[in-house]
Write a protein that holds these residues in place. Structure first.
Motif, short mmCIF file in Angstrom:
data_model
loop_
_atom_site.label_atom_id
_atom_site.label_comp_id
_atom_site.label_asym_id
_atom_site.label_seq_id
_atom_site.Cartn_x
_atom_site.Cartn_y
_atom_site.Cartn_z
N ALA A 143 0.81 -1.22 0.00
CA ALA A 143 0.00 0.00 0.00
C ALA A 143 0.85 1.27 0.00
CB ALA A 143 -0.95 0.00 1.20
N ASP A 144 2.00 1.24 0.67
CA ASP A 144 2.88 2.41 0.74
C ASP A 144 3.80 2.53 -0.47
OD1 ASP A 144 1.81 2.96 3.24
OD2 ASP A 144 3.36 1.80 4.28
N GLU A 145 3.77 1.51 -1.33
CA GLU A 145 4.63 1.43 -2.50
C GLU A 145 6.11 1.49 -2.14
OE1 GLU A 145 3.47 3.88 -5.80
OE2 GLU A 145 1.41 3.18 -5.72
N LYS A 146 6.46 0.93 -0.97
CA LYS A 146 7.85 0.86 -0.55
C LYS A 146 8.49 -0.44 -1.02
CE LYS A 146 7.59 3.73 3.56
NZ LYS A 146 7.75 3.77 5.02
N HIS A 147 7.69 -1.48 -1.16
CA HIS A 147 8.21 -2.79 -1.54
C HIS A 147 7.53 -3.25 -2.82
CE1 HIS A 147 8.92 -2.64 2.84
NE2 HIS A 147 10.07 -3.19 2.49
N THR A 148 8.33 -3.83 -3.68
CA THR A 148 7.84 -4.40 -4.93
C THR A 148 8.37 -5.81 -5.05
OG1 THR A 148 7.88 -2.24 -6.00
CG2 THR A 148 7.81 -4.17 -7.44
N ILE A 149 7.51 -6.72 -5.44
CA ILE A 149 7.93 -8.08 -5.70
C ILE A 149 7.65 -8.38 -7.16
CG2 ILE A 149 7.55 -10.53 -5.24
CD1 ILE A 149 6.79 -9.84 -2.42
N PRO A 150 8.70 -8.68 -7.93
CA PRO A 150 8.48 -9.11 -9.31
C PRO A 150 8.20 -10.61 -9.33
CG PRO A 150 10.81 -8.86 -8.90
CD PRO A 150 10.10 -8.49 -7.63
N VAL A 151 7.16 -11.00 -10.04
CA VAL A 151 6.81 -12.41 -10.17
C VAL A 151 6.87 -12.75 -11.66
CG1 VAL A 151 5.04 -14.16 -9.77
CG2 VAL A 151 5.29 -12.27 -8.15
N TRP A 152 7.90 -13.49 -12.06
CA TRP A 152 8.04 -13.86 -13.46
C TRP A 152 7.10 -15.01 -13.77
CZ3 TRP A 152 11.96 -11.78 -10.70
CH2 TRP A 152 12.67 -10.73 -11.30
N ILE A 153 6.45 -14.92 -14.93
CA ILE A 153 5.49 -15.95 -15.34
C ILE A 153 5.84 -16.40 -16.76
CG2 ILE A 153 3.62 -15.13 -13.86
CD1 ILE A 153 2.39 -13.75 -16.30
N GLY A 154 5.25 -17.51 -17.17
CA GLY A 154 5.48 -18.05 -18.50
C GLY A 154 4.71 -17.26 -19.56
N THR A 155 5.12 -17.45 -20.80
CA THR A 155 4.49 -16.74 -21.91
C THR A 155 3.02 -17.11 -22.05
OG1 THR A 155 6.62 -16.77 -23.03
CG2 THR A 155 4.71 -16.23 -24.37
N SER A 156 2.70 -18.40 -21.91
CA SER A 156 1.30 -18.81 -22.05
C SER A 156 0.43 -18.21 -20.94
CB SER A 156 1.18 -20.34 -22.06
OG SER A 156 1.69 -20.87 -20.86
N GLU A 157 0.99 -18.11 -19.75
CA GLU A 157 0.25 -17.51 -18.64
C GLU A 157 0.07 -16.01 -18.85
OE1 GLU A 157 3.27 -18.80 -16.06
OE2 GLU A 157 2.13 -20.49 -15.26
N SER A 158 1.03 -15.39 -19.51
CA SER A 158 0.96 -13.94 -19.73
C SER A 158 -0.19 -13.57 -20.65
CB SER A 158 2.28 -13.41 -20.28
OG SER A 158 2.49 -13.87 -21.59
N VAL A 159 -0.54 -14.45 -21.56
CA VAL A 159 -1.66 -14.18 -22.46
C VAL A 159 -2.96 -14.06 -21.66
CG1 VAL A 159 -3.04 -15.11 -24.37
CG2 VAL A 159 -0.54 -15.25 -24.44
#
Length: 166
Positions: free
Chosen positions: A26-42
């Motif tokens: 909520a404070d935008e202090k922490h970011t977590i990148p979650v990499w996903i597969g190409t098929s999931e991205s669609v």
């Protein structure tokens, strides 16, 4: 203790050439990148683009209709752990009698449900410390981007430069 995070965005990691979902607190202090597969991205991109249309035509999705019929609702969405760079997640459903049902899902499915039902994602504070958490202050973000650019240049093969028009 759990920290609420929301799906903030969807991007393509230009270095890894993989789609990723960004979670922010909520404070935008922490970011977590979650990499996903190409098929999931669609599926994820379709949800981003099509969710307003789904709300406009008044149709419920299969899961929503099934949960309504069974008298259940999504209680919370949780990212459980990070092992060898892979997140595990679960969805907690509440039955009409108060019983909680825990279902393990792929992290991309959890993110889709969060987006579709506009629910936060619960992330354990210890997982937040373990994950590749980025402090979004300008100095650290610039340092991280600079390091990634230097790594990119170090791995660049000059023979491929002729492929790209200027």
């Amino acid at each position: 203790m759990y920290i609420e995070m929301k799906v903030f965005g969807f991007a393509l990691d230009s270095i890894a050439q993989l789609p990723m979902i960004l979670l922010k607190d909520a404070d935008e202090k922490h970011t977590i990148p979650v990499w996903i597969g190409t098929s999931e991205s669609v599926s994820f991109a379709a949800e981003f683009l099509g969710r307003e249309m789904a709300f406009r035509n008044g149709r419920k999705d299969l899961l929503g209709s099934l949960m309504e019929r069974l008298g259940m609702h999504i209680e919370r969405i949780v990212i459980e752990s990070l092992t060898d760079g892979v997140f595990t997640a679960s969805v907690r459903l509440a039955a009409a009698g108060g019983e909680e049902v825990r279902i393990e899902v792929h992290v991309s499915e959890a993110m889709l449900l969060s987006l579709r039902y506009r629910m936060p994602v619960q992330v354990g504070s210890e997982l937040l410390a373990q994950a590749s958490t980025l402090d979004m202050s300008d100095d650290i973000a610039e340092e991280t981007n600079a390091r990634r650019f230097i790594d990119f240049l170090d791995q660049l093969d000059p023979t491929t430069l002729g492929k790209y028009p200027m």
